[in-house]
Design a protein around this motif. Structure first.
Motif, PDB file in Angstrom:
ATOM      1  N   GLN A   1      -8.009  -2.141   4.470  1.00 58.39           N
ATOM      2  CA  GLN A   1      -8.513  -1.290   5.536  1.00 58.39           C
ATOM      3  C   GLN A   1      -7.397  -0.895   6.507  1.00 58.39           C
ATOM      4  O   GLN A   1      -7.280   0.267   6.899  1.00 58.39           O
ATOM      5  CB  GLN A   1      -9.651  -2.002   6.293  1.00 58.39           C
ATOM      6  CG  GLN A   1     -10.867  -2.308   5.435  1.00 58.39           C
ATOM      7  CD  GLN A   1     -11.551  -1.059   4.900  1.00 58.39           C
ATOM      8  OE1 GLN A   1     -11.381   0.036   5.435  1.00 58.39           O
ATOM      9  NE2 GLN A   1     -12.328  -1.207   3.841  1.00 58.39           N
ATOM     10  N   PHE A   2      -6.565  -1.864   6.865  1.00 58.28           N
ATOM     11  CA  PHE A   2      -5.465  -1.568   7.789  1.00 58.28           C
ATOM     12  C   PHE A   2      -4.440  -0.652   7.129  1.00 58.28           C
ATOM     13  O   PHE A   2      -4.016   0.354   7.727  1.00 58.28           O
ATOM     14  CB  PHE A   2      -4.788  -2.864   8.239  1.00 58.28           C
ATOM     15  CG  PHE A   2      -3.602  -2.629   9.136  1.00 58.28           C
ATOM     16  CD1 PHE A   2      -3.772  -2.349  10.477  1.00 58.28           C
ATOM     17  CD2 PHE A   2      -2.310  -2.667   8.627  1.00 58.28           C
ATOM     18  CE1 PHE A   2      -2.681  -2.117  11.311  1.00 58.28           C
ATOM     19  CE2 PHE A   2      -1.209  -2.438   9.444  1.00 58.28           C
ATOM     20  CZ  PHE A   2      -1.404  -2.162  10.789  1.00 58.28           C
ATOM     21  N   VAL A   3      -4.027  -0.989   5.926  1.00 60.01           N
ATOM     22  CA  VAL A   3      -3.015  -0.190   5.232  1.00 60.01           C
ATOM     23  C   VAL A   3      -3.521   1.232   5.000  1.00 60.01           C
ATOM     24  O   VAL A   3      -2.784   2.210   5.167  1.00 60.01           O
ATOM     25  CB  VAL A   3      -2.614  -0.858   3.898  1.00 60.01           C
ATOM     26  CG1 VAL A   3      -1.635   0.027   3.129  1.00 60.01           C
ATOM     27  CG2 VAL A   3      -1.983  -2.227   4.160  1.00 60.01           C
ATOM     28  N   ASP A   4      -4.797   1.362   4.638  1.00 59.35           N
ATOM     29  CA  ASP A   4      -5.371   2.687   4.396  1.00 59.35           C
ATOM     30  C   ASP A   4      -5.400   3.502   5.681  1.00 59.35           C
ATOM     31  O   ASP A   4      -5.166   4.718   5.661  1.00 59.35           O
ATOM     32  CB  ASP A   4      -6.782   2.530   3.829  1.00 59.35           C
ATOM     33  CG  ASP A   4      -7.347   3.843   3.311  1.00 59.35           C
ATOM     34  OD1 ASP A   4      -6.587   4.615   2.671  1.00 59.35           O
ATOM     35  OD2 ASP A   4      -8.540   4.106   3.518  1.00 59.35           O
ATOM     36  N   SER A   5      -5.670   2.855   6.809  1.00 59.07           N
ATOM     37  CA  SER A   5      -5.683   3.586   8.090  1.00 59.07           C
ATOM     38  C   SER A   5      -4.286   4.091   8.433  1.00 59.07           C
ATOM     39  O   SER A   5      -4.131   5.200   8.959  1.00 59.07           O
ATOM     40  CB  SER A   5      -6.214   2.683   9.211  1.00 59.07           C
ATOM     41  OG  SER A   5      -5.308   1.635   9.522  1.00 59.07           O
ATOM     42  N   VAL A   6      -3.267   3.291   8.140  1.00 56.62           N
ATOM     43  CA  VAL A   6      -1.888   3.724   8.378  1.00 56.62           C
ATOM     44  C   VAL A   6      -1.540   4.884   7.449  1.00 56.62           C
ATOM     45  O   VAL A   6      -0.887   5.853   7.852  1.00 56.62           O
ATOM     46  CB  VAL A   6      -0.902   2.558   8.176  1.00 56.62           C
ATOM     47  CG1 VAL A   6       0.541   3.049   8.276  1.00 56.62           C
ATOM     48  CG2 VAL A   6      -1.152   1.469   9.219  1.00 56.62           C
TER      49      VAL A   6
ATOM     50  N   ALA B   1      -0.546   6.936  -3.422  1.00 52.33           N
ATOM     51  CA  ALA B   1      -0.775   6.699  -4.849  1.00 52.33           C
ATOM     52  C   ALA B   1      -1.116   5.236  -5.122  1.00 52.33           C
ATOM     53  O   ALA B   1      -1.940   4.922  -5.991  1.00 52.33           O
ATOM     54  CB  ALA B   1       0.461   7.112  -5.644  1.00 52.33           C
ATOM     55  N   ARG B   2      -0.497   4.350  -4.376  1.00 55.61           N
ATOM     56  CA  ARG B   2      -0.733   2.915  -4.570  1.00 55.61           C
ATOM     57  C   ARG B   2      -2.138   2.507  -4.135  1.00 55.61           C
ATOM     58  O   ARG B   2      -2.770   1.636  -4.743  1.00 55.61           O
ATOM     59  CB  ARG B   2       0.308   2.141  -3.768  1.00 55.61           C
ATOM     60  CG  ARG B   2       0.329   0.638  -3.999  1.00 55.61           C
ATOM     61  CD  ARG B   2       1.465   0.030  -3.201  1.00 55.61           C
ATOM     62  NE  ARG B   2       1.488  -1.422  -3.287  1.00 55.61           N
ATOM     63  CZ  ARG B   2       2.281  -2.186  -2.563  1.00 55.61           C
ATOM     64  NH1 ARG B   2       3.131  -1.640  -1.702  1.00 55.61           N
ATOM     65  NH2 ARG B   2       2.237  -3.516  -2.697  1.00 55.61           N
ATOM     66  N   LEU B   3      -2.645   3.149  -3.088  1.00 54.80           N
ATOM     67  CA  LEU B   3      -3.949   2.783  -2.549  1.00 54.80           C
ATOM     68  C   LEU B   3      -5.112   3.354  -3.338  1.00 54.80           C
ATOM     69  O   LEU B   3      -6.190   2.761  -3.372  1.00 54.80           O
ATOM     70  CB  LEU B   3      -4.055   3.241  -1.092  1.00 54.80           C
ATOM     71  CG  LEU B   3      -3.168   2.527  -0.077  1.00 54.80           C
ATOM     72  CD1 LEU B   3      -3.327   3.181   1.295  1.00 54.80           C
ATOM     73  CD2 LEU B   3      -3.506   1.052   0.005  1.00 54.80           C
TER      74      LEU B   3
ATOM     75  N   PHE C   1       6.899   3.070   5.614  1.00 53.58           N
ATOM     76  CA  PHE C   1       7.613   2.186   4.691  1.00 53.58           C
ATOM     77  C   PHE C   1       7.177   0.740   4.880  1.00 53.58           C
ATOM     78  O   PHE C   1       6.876   0.020   3.931  1.00 53.58           O
ATOM     79  CB  PHE C   1       9.119   2.305   4.903  1.00 53.58           C
ATOM     80  CG  PHE C   1       9.897   1.163   4.314  1.00 53.58           C
ATOM     81  CD1 PHE C   1      10.052   1.042   2.943  1.00 53.58           C
ATOM     82  CD2 PHE C   1      10.470   0.196   5.131  1.00 53.58           C
ATOM     83  CE1 PHE C   1      10.758  -0.020   2.392  1.00 53.58           C
ATOM     84  CE2 PHE C   1      11.180  -0.864   4.598  1.00 53.58           C
ATOM     85  CZ  PHE C   1      11.323  -0.976   3.213  1.00 53.58           C
ATOM     86  N   ALA C   2       7.128   0.309   6.151  1.00 53.47           N
ATOM     87  CA  ALA C   2       6.885  -1.103   6.457  1.00 53.47           C
ATOM     88  C   ALA C   2       5.506  -1.570   6.029  1.00 53.47           C
ATOM     89  O   ALA C   2       5.354  -2.703   5.560  1.00 53.47           O
ATOM     90  CB  ALA C   2       7.080  -1.344   7.951  1.00 53.47           C
ATOM     91  N   VAL C   3       4.483  -0.719   6.154  1.00 49.31           N
ATOM     92  CA  VAL C   3       3.134  -1.178   5.835  1.00 49.31           C
ATOM     93  C   VAL C   3       2.990  -1.508   4.352  1.00 49.31           C
ATOM     94  O   VAL C   3       2.234  -2.404   3.973  1.00 49.31           O
ATOM     95  CB  VAL C   3       2.080  -0.131   6.271  1.00 49.31           C
ATOM     96  CG1 VAL C   3       2.065   1.079   5.326  1.00 49.31           C
ATOM     97  CG2 VAL C   3       0.696  -0.763   6.366  1.00 49.31           C
ATOM     98  N   GLY C   4       3.746  -0.812   3.514  1.00 49.43           N
ATOM     99  CA  GLY C   4       3.696  -1.120   2.089  1.00 49.43           C
ATOM    100  C   GLY C   4       4.642  -2.232   1.685  1.00 49.43           C
ATOM    101  O   GLY C   4       4.425  -2.913   0.688  1.00 49.43           O
ATOM    102  N   ALA C   5       5.706  -2.442   2.477  1.00 47.33           N
ATOM    103  CA  ALA C   5       6.711  -3.437   2.114  1.00 47.33           C
ATOM    104  C   ALA C   5       6.420  -4.816   2.686  1.00 47.33           C
ATOM    105  O   ALA C   5       6.745  -5.826   2.061  1.00 47.33           O
ATOM    106  CB  ALA C   5       8.093  -2.974   2.594  1.00 47.33           C
ATOM    107  N   PHE C   6       5.795  -4.875   3.865  1.00 44.96           N
ATOM    108  CA  PHE C   6       5.604  -6.144   4.549  1.00 44.96           C
ATOM    109  C   PHE C   6       4.184  -6.693   4.432  1.00 44.96           C
ATOM    110  O   PHE C   6       3.942  -7.843   4.790  1.00 44.96           O
ATOM    111  CB  PHE C   6       5.961  -6.009   6.027  1.00 44.96           C
ATOM    112  CG  PHE C   6       7.435  -5.872   6.290  1.00 44.96           C
ATOM    113  CD1 PHE C   6       8.196  -6.969   6.631  1.00 44.96           C
ATOM    114  CD2 PHE C   6       8.063  -4.642   6.173  1.00 44.96           C
ATOM    115  CE1 PHE C   6       9.561  -6.848   6.872  1.00 44.96           C
ATOM    116  CE2 PHE C   6       9.417  -4.507   6.413  1.00 44.96           C
ATOM    117  CZ  PHE C   6      10.178  -5.616   6.755  1.00 44.96           C
ATOM    118  N   LEU C   7       3.235  -5.876   3.965  1.00 45.44           N
ATOM    119  CA  LEU C   7       1.855  -6.323   3.822  1.00 45.44           C
ATOM    120  C   LEU C   7       1.382  -6.126   2.386  1.00 45.44           C
ATOM    121  O   LEU C   7       1.911  -5.283   1.663  1.00 45.44           O
ATOM    122  CB  LEU C   7       0.934  -5.545   4.769  1.00 45.44           C
ATOM    123  CG  LEU C   7       1.146  -5.755   6.268  1.00 45.44           C
ATOM    124  CD1 LEU C   7       0.260  -4.798   7.055  1.00 45.44           C
ATOM    125  CD2 LEU C   7       0.853  -7.197   6.667  1.00 45.44           C
TER     126      LEU C   7
END
Length: 377
Positions: free
Chosen positions: A207-212, A231-233, A194-200
């Motif tokens: 690259q970071f978000v995709d790795s998560v 879906a967002r990525l 949840f946090a990686v999509g909400a806070f970044l």
């Protein structure tokens, strides 16, 4: 990418919302969630509402009234983790992640809930508390920068605006590093997804978000946050750093067409703009300066306009002194070039290396010249 002033405003908005985020998971709780708490400055009869975020709007799921001690309890069910809003009034609300194993206790001052609340019940709650504290810790500073930036803009103080932009990016970078560190330590948890999509911003931290997201698909494949993040990525993948720049081949103002791939062998700034776009026109002097500085060192620009009026497009090119490559199908937001890159706002830009690989996105102000100086040594 938004104009810096709008970027700053968007970060303030995000900080205001995310400062209210918290989450709890308790495997020992009975089926159905329970939210209880005790609030200061909430006299008996104060209404506390709980709403679930559904299709980008909050739908009320229940309400309770505080007793003489400010205590309340709300119960319900949510088969999968969802985002809920616990609200006293518009200025005093927090967000909770609830499912049928959640039992959470909230406390704080009903008159200043976003900055005083605490949550007990799970490790996830503490992780989100720390994340929101990162945002809250710089909120005042960012608001001050926004006010100064707008004032400088109204006074026409371009150099001061650039200095404020630098300060903004330093703070944003520091915040992002802290957030990523917290997420790394909790990367397999639902709250991490949840946090990686909400806070970044996935566009800026792909690259970071995709790795998560990759970790989340293994650890929490059925989580709605994993599915939403995936879906967002996906549409961003084609234009992420390291990807081959999608082809564009559109008409030039003077006739004929020009393919983006025909410029291979040089560093190319692919720039999406329009004559009617105020932020684009304000950024053009920076782009002109960078072009004049590096045009004889293996650099060029391929501008795609989202105009619909050819006359206005050509007039803006001449007025702003944009002496590089220009193309447009004059289809506005329906431009096939914009669609190829998923452009939702302008100005938007991509720096492409001589082999056709995207190496940077949305370089604004002095950041463009700095990157070009780095790669064109």
């Amino acid at each position: 990418m938004l104009q810096p002033s709008n970027m700053i405003k968007s970060v303030f908005l995000a900080a205001t919302v995310l400062t209210m985020a918290n989450s709890c998971q308790n495997a020992d709780a009975a089926d159905g969630y329970e939210v209880s708490g005790q609030l200061k400055n909430a006299p008996a009869g104060t209404v506390v509402r709980l709403s679930e975020l559904v299709s980008n709007q909050f739908v009320e799921k229940g309400q309770a009234q505080t007793d003489a001690s400010g205590s309340f309890t709300l119960k319900g069910s949510s088969a999968t983790p969802g985002i809920f809003q616990l609200k006293v009034d518009d200025a005093n609300q927090v967000l909770l992640m609830l499912d049928n194993k959640t039992k959470v206790q909230v406390s704080g001052d009903a008159k200043s809930l976003p900055v005083t609340y605490t949550v007990k019940g799970s490790k996830d709650a503490e992780v989100l508390r720390q994340l929101t504290q990162v945002m809250q810790g710089t909120k005042g500073e960012m608001e001050s920068l926004g006010q100064r930036y707008n004032a400088a803009g109204q006074a026409g103080k371009a150099e001061e605006m650039k200095d404020i932009e630098k300060q903004f990016y330093v703070i944003q970078g520091r915040n992002n590093n802290k957030i990523k560190s917290l997420i790394r330590r909790n990367v397999t948890t639902v709250v991490g997804g949840f946090a990686v999509g909400a806070f970044l911003n996935p566009e800026e931290e792909f690259q970071f978000v995709d790795s998560v997201a990759t970790v989340q698909r293994k650890a929490n494949p059925n989580s709605p946050f994993t599915k939403e993040l995936t879906a967002r990525l996906e549409p961003m993948r084609a234009t992420a750093a390291g990807a081959t720049a999608p082809e564009i081949n559109l008409p030039k103002p003077e006739g004929g067409t020009l393919a983006l791939s025909s410029l291979r062998g040089k560093y190319v700034l692919l720039d999406f703009w329009a004559s009617w776009c105020g932020p684009c026109r304000q950024e053009n002097p920076n782009v002109v300066k960078a072009y004049n500085q590096f045009k004889n060192k293996g650099f060029t620009i391929y501008s795609v306009s989202l105009d619909q009026d050819k006359g206005k497009w050509e007039k803006a090119i001449a007025a702003d002194g944009l002496t590089w490559h220009h193309v447009s199908d004059l289809a506005g937001w329906n431009s096939v070039g914009g669609a190829a890159y998923g452009v939702k706002s302008i100005p938007a830009s991509y720096l492409i290396d001589p082999k056709g690989k995207i190496i940077a996105k949305n370089l604004r102000g002095e950041a463009l010249a700095a990157k070009l100086a780095e790669v064109l040594k």
